[in-house]
Each structure stands twice: as C-alpha cells, then as structure tokens.
Write an enzyme that holds these catalytic residues in place. Structure first.
Site, mmCIF file in Angstrom:
data_model
loop_
_atom_site.group_PDB
_atom_site.id
_atom_site.type_symbol
_atom_site.label_atom_id
_atom_site.label_comp_id
_atom_site.label_asym_id
_atom_site.label_seq_id
_atom_site.Cartn_x
_atom_site.Cartn_y
_atom_site.Cartn_z
ATOM 1 N N ASP A 115 89.458 36.872 100.373
ATOM 2 C CA ASP A 115 90.281 36.913 99.165
ATOM 3 C C ASP A 115 91.047 38.229 99.004
ATOM 4 O OD1 ASP A 115 88.220 38.584 98.557
ATOM 5 O OD2 ASP A 115 87.377 37.360 96.954
ATOM 6 N N ASP A 119 90.058 41.290 98.319
ATOM 7 C CA ASP A 119 89.670 42.259 97.285
ATOM 8 C C ASP A 119 88.918 43.452 97.871
ATOM 9 O OD1 ASP A 119 87.229 41.148 97.890
ATOM 10 O OD2 ASP A 119 86.918 40.213 95.925
ATOM 11 N N ASP A 158 80.301 40.959 98.198
ATOM 12 C CA ASP A 158 81.102 40.076 97.366
ATOM 13 C C ASP A 158 80.273 38.824 97.070
ATOM 14 O OD1 ASP A 158 83.206 38.967 96.038
ATOM 15 O OD2 ASP A 158 84.635 39.188 97.676
ATOM 16 N N ASP A 215 83.821 35.179 97.929
ATOM 17 C CA ASP A 215 84.878 35.715 98.776
ATOM 18 C C ASP A 215 86.094 34.799 98.809
ATOM 19 O OD1 ASP A 215 85.964 37.735 100.216
ATOM 20 O OD2 ASP A 215 84.970 37.260 102.108
ATOM 21 N N VAL A 247 86.833 38.313 91.609
ATOM 22 C CA VAL A 247 85.376 38.416 91.568
ATOM 23 C C VAL A 247 84.933 39.436 92.609
ATOM 24 C CG1 VAL A 247 83.210 37.193 91.992
ATOM 25 C CG2 VAL A 247 85.064 36.046 90.777
ATOM 26 N N ASP A 257 81.043 37.095 81.399
ATOM 27 C CA ASP A 257 80.447 36.313 82.486
ATOM 28 C C ASP A 257 79.690 35.082 81.990
ATOM 29 O OD1 ASP A 257 81.560 37.971 84.291
ATOM 30 O OD2 ASP A 257 79.683 38.767 85.119
ATOM 31 N N ILE A 308 74.077 38.899 86.881
ATOM 32 C CA ILE A 308 73.845 38.552 85.477
ATOM 33 C C ILE A 308 75.010 37.693 84.972
ATOM 34 C CG2 ILE A 308 73.534 39.477 83.139
ATOM 35 C CD1 ILE A 308 72.536 42.095 84.527
ATOM 36 N N SER A 319 81.015 62.090 108.315
ATOM 37 C CA SER A 319 79.929 61.400 109.006
ATOM 38 C C SER A 319 78.566 61.692 108.389
ATOM 39 C CB SER A 319 79.927 61.775 110.476
ATOM 40 O OG SER A 319 80.008 63.178 110.612
#
Ligand SMILES: *[C@@H]1O[C@H](CO)[C@@H](O)[C@H](O)[C@H]1NC(C)=O
Ligand SMILES: *[C@@H]1O[C@H](CO)[C@@H](O)[C@H](O)[C@H]1NC(C)=O
Ligand SMILES: *[C@@H]1O[C@H](CO)[C@@H](O)[C@H](O)[C@H]1NC(C)=O
Ligand SMILES: *[C@@H]1O[C@H](CO)[C@@H](O)[C@H](O)[C@H]1NC(C)=O
Ligand SMILES: CC(=O)N[C@H]1CO[C@H](CO)[C@@H](O)[C@@H]1O
Length: 482
Positions: free
Chosen positions: A122, A124, A141, A144, A149, A159, A169, A199
C-alpha cells in the site's frame, strides 16, 4: 517464503562482511534496493579470500590436520541446501581464484535483487515482511492493503471499526458503547520512537562463530539468510527499537519496549532509519525514509545518534575527510528544519554526541581476533593494520597505532559533539523540543567494571569496532537512570 533461494556459499558471507565493513566508511545515499547493490572490487575480494583461507586453515587444524580439500568439504557440508553454488565451492581447488569469487558474488547479488523484493503493497512504508527493512526495522503493518492503516497513526474514529494504528486496540465496548481506543488511549500521551542512526544504532553484528573454527558447525550458519536480509544488522534486538528476544546473546530491552510497557497504546510504533556507515553528511539523504505525518500521526521521540562516522573514514588522508564543525552545523539545522515540518506537535528530538573511539585501540589492540584464537597469532593491531593496508579500514583515525592520529580523531569528535550541544541549547522549534546528551561510554565502562567485566568485552569481536549487546544494554540502563 521458501528457503530454496538461500543456498549460498560461505565465500559470499565473507565478501559481504567486507563490503559491509567498507560501507561503514561511505555515506552513499541508498534506498532499499540500492542498498543491495554491493560494490565489489579487488581489495574486498582479496580480503574475503584471506579470511576464507584463514578459516580453512583453522578447520584443517581443528579437525585433526585434515587436508584443505577435506576442510572445504566440511565447510560446505555445514551450509544449507544442495545448490550448484555449493557444488561449485566444493569443487574449488584454487580458493583464491578471483574471477570465480567475483562470479559467485554477482550471483548472490542477483538472487537478492530479483527474488527478494521488499513487500509494501500500500506504499505507506510499513510492511508485513520482517527483513529487507520490513518490520524488523519499523512496526509491522496490520493491513498492507490500505495506506491509511499503519503504526503510529492517530486513530480514525477511535478505531471503532478497524485498528487503524495497528496497536491491537479497536472495537466498541458493548457495555457502554464507548470504543476501546478512546477508553484506553485518549489522554495517555501515547507516542512512538524513531532512531536516526548509524550501524551502532542498527546493531551491527557478525556472529564470531562464523569465523572461529572450533565452533563452526551446521547450526552456526542457520541464521545466514535472515542476517543477509538485514544487512548484518539486528535492529529487532537493538537498544532503541528492539522488540524480539535476542538470539545473539543477552536479552532484549529497548526504549521501544519500555514505552510500550508504560503504555500499551504505543504497540508497534517504532521506526529505525539507521544505516551502516551513516553520518551527519548522509543524514539528509535518508531522513526522508522516516514515515510520520504532522496531520495524521501521534508525536514521536526521535533519537539522532551518529556516533562515529563523522570522524571515522577509510580515506588515506583520514583527517581531511572528517566532518568539520563548519559542515556539521548547517547540515544539522537543515535536517532539524525538515523534522520540524514533518513531526506532529509535542514530539521530542534527542541529539546524541559522538563516542570517543580511543576506547577501541586502548582496549583491543593486544587481544586476539577470533581468526587468531586457535593459534594465538592474529591480534587486533594486526587486523587493523591489515585493513588499512587493503584500504578497507572502517576508521583510519581510531583504529591506528599512531597515537597522534588517534588524538586528532578524538579532538574532532569532541568538537562535533559540542556543536550538537550548542544547537540543542540555542535552537527552538514549534513541533518538538530539543535535547542533547553525551555518548555515555565512560559511564558504561565504569558500570561494567563494577560488574567484574573487562572493557574489551564491550566491543564486537569480529570487527573490533562496533558496540556489542552488553554495551547496548548497559547504555540503555544508564539512559533510563537505572
Ligand atoms: C597437526 O600436525 C602438527 C605437525 O604435523 C602437530 O604438531 C599437531 O599436534 C597436529 N594437530 C592435531 C590436532 O593433530
Ligand atoms: C480525550 O481526552 C481529552 C483530554 O484528556 C478530553 O478533553 C477529550 O474530551 C477526550 N475525548 C474523548 C472523545 O473522550
Ligand atoms: C524475553 O525473555 C524473558 C525471559 O524469558 C522474558 O521475561 C521477556 O518478557 C522476553 N522479552 C521479550 C521482548 O519477548
Ligand atoms: C601520525 O599521524 C600524524 C597525523 O596524521 C602524522 O603527522 C604523523 O606523520 C604520523 N606518524 C607516523 C609515524 O606515521
Ligand atoms: C522500512 C524502512 O525502514 N525503510 C527505510 C529504512 O531506512 C533507509 C535509509 O537508511 C530507507 O531507505 C528505507 O526506506
């Protein structure tokens, strides 16, 4: 995904190891896929070759003076799969054949590039895939297929219908008709954690078992596929964004886990935007990898921790290649202005100073490298000068027997840290407040001494350069005041 694509040979491991050591000195900008475009040249091949020979030699000794051919067979039998590559390695009689090594490297490069895409359907920037900068690097995610979202989002309509921020939640409490997210999270100042680092932040580590003959066995290389996919970093165990219990020694504790423990609404809200070899110079090129929207997301704590590469480089004239205070100052202001436009109001930014790398030489140079433990013949001093000779030393300033040079490096690190401190004291931003902290190396060493440890145990054994898990753990404890 199947394991088939991972029938790789040890030569790759060592070559890639070298490539990543080298990438510790360049600040080349790179995106996910470009990250995997290894530049392989004769010097790395040579070093990879020397390491191969050294391991084979150890194996011939550790296994009752077997021949090189037998040792090679043994090494092959420890590797997963039965591919052509494995056959090729098995058939190798001249292990220092440069063209062949190069060919093998190109093959693995193709395997990684063509068959292991980063999966983010998606767009994101969050993924359901672990490595290749998937959820080992930033929160997993939970849908996806929808760009709206992802972890860290302020919940849509509390939600009630869907877990828009992936913190687990969602839904409505039947008893009173109030959404759980509203009940549990509203007013709790839930926030995420972001690391902009090098690193050290990404938790660079090469398992010493890979190089120590007496420990090499089939089991030893079983982590290889995952390790390659994560660029030899182990962000999932790291001290800022780690979330999985470590399989490389010690247990995982991280700022992310502590934030999550304090407030379950923070679940999955972490991002590591670290890269091997990153420095203030390269920051601008990859800061855009940070996924945060002022409009839609929750505030974050951003830790900027480029602790070495502004001073460390592999250039012959290493002092001339170090970042100057005059370069650092405008670079930082530019990045901070960008963060100001990106971060939700109420965020925090913490600038961490550079580590004092004289610690490395002082504590390592006389000790034996894993390659030399069997015969007590290869010290870190030799490894460092060998790396310099091949022009692949990750830090000519500090990993050097020249103490004038080491002191110049330290002075520069102190100057640069003081620039960061000055910026934190004088600059003000609307979206976040700004802090500075020194890299607490002295305090870490002190604490470790109290526990009966030696300083050398705080450094990665294979490269003699990076911090190890014990070090990271003590650092976290110090930062969290316990
Ligand atoms: C290997 O051979 C050398 C000399 O031939 C001998 O000194 C050594 O003890 C042998 N090592 C083993 C493990 O058999
Ligand atoms: C959320 O919390 C804030 C303050 O904590 C309060 O002012 C607001 O009314 C709450 N919103 C809801 C929908 O409960
Ligand atoms: C790691 O393991 C320890 C001991 O088994 C456990 O207490 C802890 O919760 C685990 N941590 C994570 C992040 O899984
Ligand atoms: C040590 O480093 C300094 C600074 O780069 C240099 O001037 C000096 O010649 C070096 N000394 C040796 C013995 O190489
Ligand atoms: C998934 C992820 O975190 N990707 C980013 C991590 O950081 C690099 C830069 O270091 C970006 O290029 C990635 O997109």
């Amino acid at each position: 995904m199947g394991q088939d694509r991972w029938k790789v040979a040890p030569a790759f491991t060592f070559l890639l190891f070298i490539v990543f050591l080298l990438s510790g000195t360049s600040s080349a900008p790179s995106e996910r896929r470009k990250l995997l475009n290894y530049k392989i040249n004769q010097r790395h091949i040579c070093l990879g070759c020397v390491m191969m020979v050294s391991i084979i030699e150890q194996l011939t000794q550790a296994h009752k003076n077997s021949t090189v051919q037998e040792a090679l067979e043994r090494l092959c039998s420890y590797l997963p799969g039965k591919s052509n590559i494995r056959k090729k390695v098995r058939g190798l009689s001249n292990i220092c054949s440069l063209p062949l090594m190069k060919e093998l490297c190109e093959k693995i490069e193709n395997v990684i590039k063509n068959k292991l895409p980063f999966e983010d359907f998606d767009g994101d920037k969050f993924s359901t895939f672990p490595t290749l900068r998937g959820y080992h690097w930033r929160g997993r995610d939970c849908d996806d297929g929808m760009a709206s979202v992802y972890p860290g989002r302020r919940p849509d309509n509390w939600d009630a219908q869907q877990d828009s921020n992936c913190n687990g939640i969602w839904g409505i409490d039947r008893k009173d008709g109030i959404p759980y997210e509203q009940k549990l999270c509203n007013g709790t100042e839930s926030e995420g954690i972001v690391l902009l680092g090098d690193s050290a932040g990404a938790h660079f580590h090469i398992p010493p078992e890979w190089l120590t003959a007496s420990q090499i066995s089939w089991k030893v290389y079983s982590d290889l596929p995952e390790t390659l996919g994560n660029e030899f970093d182990w962000p999932q165990f790291s001290q800022i964004t780690g979330f999985l219990n470590s399989t490389i020694g010690g247990w995982t504790d991280s700022i992310y886990l502590r934030l999550r423990k304090r407030n379950r609404c923070n679940h999955r809200d972490y991002q590591n935007i670290s890269q091997n070899g990153a420095s203030s110079k390269g920051l601008w090129n990859f800061i855009s990898g940070l996924a945060r929207s002022q409009k839609f997301d929750k505030p974050v704590i951003v830790t900027y921790a480029m602790v070495g590469n502004d001073v460390c480089n592999g250039k012959a004239d290493t002092v001339a290649a170090m970042t100057t205070p005059e370069q650092l100052h405008p670079n930082m202001l530019k990045s901070l202005r960008y963060l100001n436009s990106l971060l939700p109001k109420g965020s925090h930014v913490i600038l961490v100073g550079l580590a004092d790398g004289t610690f490395l030489w002082d504590n390592m140079h006389g000790g034996y490298h894993p390659l030399g433990q069997l015969n007590k013949d290869i010290t870190y001093e030799q490894v460092y000068s060998f790396l310099t000779c091949l022009k692949v030393n990750p830090c000519n300033g500090w990993l050097s027997s020249n103490d004038t040079l080491r002191n110049i490096a330290t002075e520069r690190a102190l100057r640069l840290s003081s620039i960061l401190r000055g910026i934190a004291e004088s600059e003000k931003y609307a979206s976040f407040d700004l802090f500075y902290m020194d890299y607490p190396l002295k305090e870490i060493a002190e604490e470790w001494r109290k526990q009966g440890g030696g300083n050398w145990q705080l450094i990665e054994p294979v490269d003699g350069f990076h911090q190890n898990p014990k070090h990271a753990q003590l650092k976290l404890q110090w930062e969290c005041g316990m």
